[in-house]
Write a protein that holds these residues in place. Structure first.
Motif, PDB file in Angstrom:
ATOM      1  N   ASN A   1      30.003  31.228 -15.765  1.00  0.00           N
ATOM      2  CA  ASN A   1      29.635  31.542 -14.383  1.00  0.00           C
ATOM      3  C   ASN A   1      30.871  31.417 -13.479  1.00  0.00           C
TER       4      ASN A   1
ATOM      5  N   VAL B   1      32.301  31.149 -10.278  1.00  0.00           N
ATOM      6  CA  VAL B   1      31.719  30.799  -8.980  1.00  0.00           C
ATOM      7  C   VAL B   1      32.680  31.133  -7.836  1.00  0.00           C
TER       8      VAL B   1
ATOM      9  N   PRO C   1      24.871  33.723   0.929  1.00  0.00           N
ATOM     10  CA  PRO C   1      23.612  33.438   0.238  1.00  0.00           C
ATOM     11  C   PRO C   1      23.722  32.222  -0.682  1.00  0.00           C
TER      12      PRO C   1
ATOM     13  N   GLY D   1      23.901  29.842  -3.829  1.00  0.00           N
ATOM     14  CA  GLY D   1      24.522  29.916  -5.152  1.00  0.00           C
ATOM     15  C   GLY D   1      25.799  30.716  -5.182  1.00  0.00           C
ATOM     16  N   THR D   2      26.407  30.927  -4.029  1.00  0.00           N
ATOM     17  CA  THR D   2      27.555  31.818  -3.971  1.00  0.00           C
ATOM     18  C   THR D   2      28.889  31.067  -3.927  1.00  0.00           C
ATOM     19  N   GLY D   3      28.832  29.744  -4.054  1.00  0.00           N
ATOM     20  CA  GLY D   3      30.052  28.957  -4.216  1.00  0.00           C
ATOM     21  C   GLY D   3      30.510  28.205  -2.981  1.00  0.00           C
TER      22      GLY D   3
ATOM     23  N   SER E   1      29.377  25.291  -1.564  1.00  0.00           N
ATOM     24  CA  SER E   1      29.583  23.845  -1.795  1.00  0.00           C
ATOM     25  C   SER E   1      30.775  23.621  -2.711  1.00  0.00           C
TER      26      SER E   1
ATOM     27  N   GLN F   1      25.548  17.011   1.335  1.00  0.00           N
ATOM     28  CA  GLN F   1      24.264  17.629   1.691  1.00  0.00           C
ATOM     29  C   GLN F   1      23.153  16.566   1.742  1.00  0.00           C
TER      30      GLN F   1
ATOM     31  N   GLU G   1      25.958  21.564   4.583  1.00  0.00           N
ATOM     32  CA  GLU G   1      24.585  21.757   5.063  1.00  0.00           C
ATOM     33  C   GLU G   1      24.042  20.520   5.795  1.00  0.00           C
TER      34      GLU G   1
ATOM     35  N   HIS H   1      23.237  27.354   6.227  1.00  0.00           N
ATOM     36  CA  HIS H   1      22.419  28.573   6.202  1.00  0.00           C
ATOM     37  C   HIS H   1      21.708  28.760   7.521  1.00  0.00           C
TER      38      HIS H   1
HETATM   39  N1  LIG Z   1      29.056  20.937 -11.612  1.00  0.00           N
HETATM   40  C1  LIG Z   1      28.521  22.134 -11.901  1.00  0.00           C
HETATM   41  N2  LIG Z   1      28.245  22.474 -13.173  1.00  0.00           N
HETATM   42  C2  LIG Z   1      27.728  23.686 -13.484  1.00  0.00           C
HETATM   43  N3  LIG Z   1      27.428  24.634 -12.563  1.00  0.00           N
HETATM   44  C3  LIG Z   1      27.678  24.347 -11.279  1.00  0.00           C
HETATM   45  C4  LIG Z   1      28.228  23.086 -10.876  1.00  0.00           C
HETATM   46  N4  LIG Z   1      28.374  23.107  -9.527  1.00  0.00           N
HETATM   47  C5  LIG Z   1      27.929  24.312  -9.105  1.00  0.00           C
HETATM   48  N5  LIG Z   1      27.515  25.049 -10.153  1.00  0.00           N
HETATM   49  C6  LIG Z   1      26.991  26.425 -10.083  1.00  0.00           C
HETATM   50  O1  LIG Z   1      27.857  27.161  -9.265  1.00  0.00           O
HETATM   51  C7  LIG Z   1      27.132  28.099  -8.484  1.00  0.00           C
HETATM   52  C8  LIG Z   1      27.502  27.931  -7.033  1.00  0.00           C
HETATM   53  O2  LIG Z   1      27.042  26.669  -6.602  1.00  0.00           O
HETATM   54  P1  LIG Z   1      27.316  26.141  -5.127  1.00  0.00           P
HETATM   55  O3  LIG Z   1      26.515  24.894  -4.976  1.00  0.00           O
HETATM   56  O4  LIG Z   1      28.774  26.081  -4.863  1.00  0.00           O
HETATM   57  O5  LIG Z   1      26.691  27.318  -4.261  1.00  0.00           O
HETATM   58  P2  LIG Z   1      26.230  27.323  -2.746  1.00  0.00           P
HETATM   59  O6  LIG Z   1      26.681  28.615  -2.196  1.00  0.00           O
HETATM   60  O7  LIG Z   1      26.695  26.090  -2.053  1.00  0.00           O
HETATM   61  O8  LIG Z   1      24.660  27.299  -2.917  1.00  0.00           O
HETATM   62  P3  LIG Z   1      23.502  26.732  -1.938  1.00  0.00           P
HETATM   63  O9  LIG Z   1      23.666  27.471  -0.657  1.00  0.00           O
HETATM   64  O10 LIG Z   1      22.260  27.100  -2.657  1.00  0.00           O
HETATM   65  O11 LIG Z   1      23.734  25.248  -1.820  1.00  0.00           O
HETATM   66  C9  LIG Z   1      25.667  27.894  -8.800  1.00  0.00           C
HETATM   67  O12 LIG Z   1      25.277  28.855  -9.751  1.00  0.00           O
HETATM   68  C10 LIG Z   1      25.635  26.494  -9.391  1.00  0.00           C
HETATM   69  O13 LIG Z   1      24.595  26.372 -10.318  1.00  0.00           O
END
Ligand SMILES: Nc1ncnc2c1ncn2[C@@H]1O[C@H](COP(=O)(O)OP(=O)(O)OP(=O)(O)O)[C@@H](O)[C@H]1O
Length: 260
Positions: free
Chosen positions: A18, A20, A39, A41-43, A45, A87, A172, A207
């Motif tokens: 994946n 990210v 959106p 899960g887009t990276g 955090s 968060q 967040e 968000h």
């Molecule tokens: N430590 C980790 N191990 C495996 N996958 C991870 C890890 N941290 C994040 N991911 C994956 O990376 C992707 C992005 O996660 P991230 O939390 O950065 O997204 P986000 O934009 O902050 O999401 P949200 O708005 O839902 O919090 C997701 O698919 C998540 O499952």
């Protein structure tokens, strides 16, 4: 724009297959309030964790006030402090508010207990929570827990002022709060920015429409691990960029793939 405080250059990060973050360039300038939106899960955090030095990128470079960071935060000598508000407020349930806010100083400094307690009181006053040092996290509302986590993030050691954060990263901060509690947090974020001697630079992942509008001056929009758009809050309302229009309207129709 003023001096770049933090620069990511060509940063990529994968978890297994994946990808990210995909070749992300991002600059946070001194004194700015940067909103990182996009959106789920887009990276977003993950970017904050990379900036904070809690996650190593697979590729790319990170500069903090012009100095390249090598490794994670504990191995690096960043010229300025970077604080993170997670968060989940991430307080220790078995410790009271004083022990939570002063945690790092109790663990790592030689300051007398009474001095740490004074510093904690000062920070609790700054976040609008005087007189709650003795309470435990279970006795606080969600909004109060968030504010306690802010107080912890802005703690600094007077023996080593460089440890005090010049940049704060908020992940967040209003998630799960009602609109009024969210307003309190949004006001606090701006108040902390304008208080002399506290971190005047921050990046915020959110968000929530009100939080975007009330706490961000400049926005970067992340999708599929890339910065797809940048602009001001006003630009967000006027742009015809299809990703932004769909994000702002919340429509399920458009280029953003709806997951789940
Ligand atoms: N430590 C980790 N191990 C495996 N996958 C991870 C890890 N941290 C994040 N991911 C994956 O990376 C992707 C992005 O996660 P991230 O939390 O950065 O997204 P986000 O934009 O902050 O999401 P949200 O708005 O839902 O919090 C997701 O698919 C998540 O499952």
């Amino acid at each position: 724009m003023t001096e770049p405080l933090i620069e990511l250059k060509g940063v990529s990060k994968s978890f297994g297959n994946n990808k990210v973050l995909d070749n992300v360039d991002l600059t946070i300038y001194r004194g700015e309030a940067l909103g990182i939106i996009g959106p789920s899960g887009t990276g977003k955090s993950t970017i904050l964790r990379v900036i904070a030095g809690l996650t190593n990128p697979d590729e790319g470079e990170i500069y903090v006030q012009g100095v390249r960071r090598e490794g994670l935060i504990e191995d690096s000598a960043d010229p300025i402090g970077i604080g993170m508000v997670f968060q989940q407020a991430a307080l220790f349930d078995s410790l009271n508010v004083d022990e939570n806010v002063g945690f790092l100083l109790y663990q790592n400094s030689k300051l007398p207990r009474s001095q740490i307690q004074e510093l904690v009181k000062e920070k609790l006053d700054m976040v609008g929570l005087p007189g709650i040092s003795h309470l435990y996290p279970s006795e606080l509302s969600g909004g109060m827990r968030k504010r306690v986590s802010f107080a912890r993030a802005i703690m600094s050691n007077p023996e080593n002022p460089k440890e005090g954060p010049e940049v704060l990263l908020y992940d967040e901060p209003t998630a799960g709060l009602d609109p009024i509690a969210s307003t309190v947090i949004e006001d606090l974020i701006r108040d902390l920015q304008s208080m002399h001697g506290v971190c005047s630079t921050y990046a915020i992942v959110t968000h929530q429409d009100s939080t975007i509008r009330r706490t961000a001056d400049r926005l970067v929009f992340l999708y599929q691990g890339r910065v797809q758009w940048q602009g001001t809050v006003n630009d967000m309302d006027s742009t015809d960029h299809p990703l932004i229009r769909q994000f702002v309207s919340g429509s399920v129709q458009g280029p953003i793939q709806v997951v789940g």
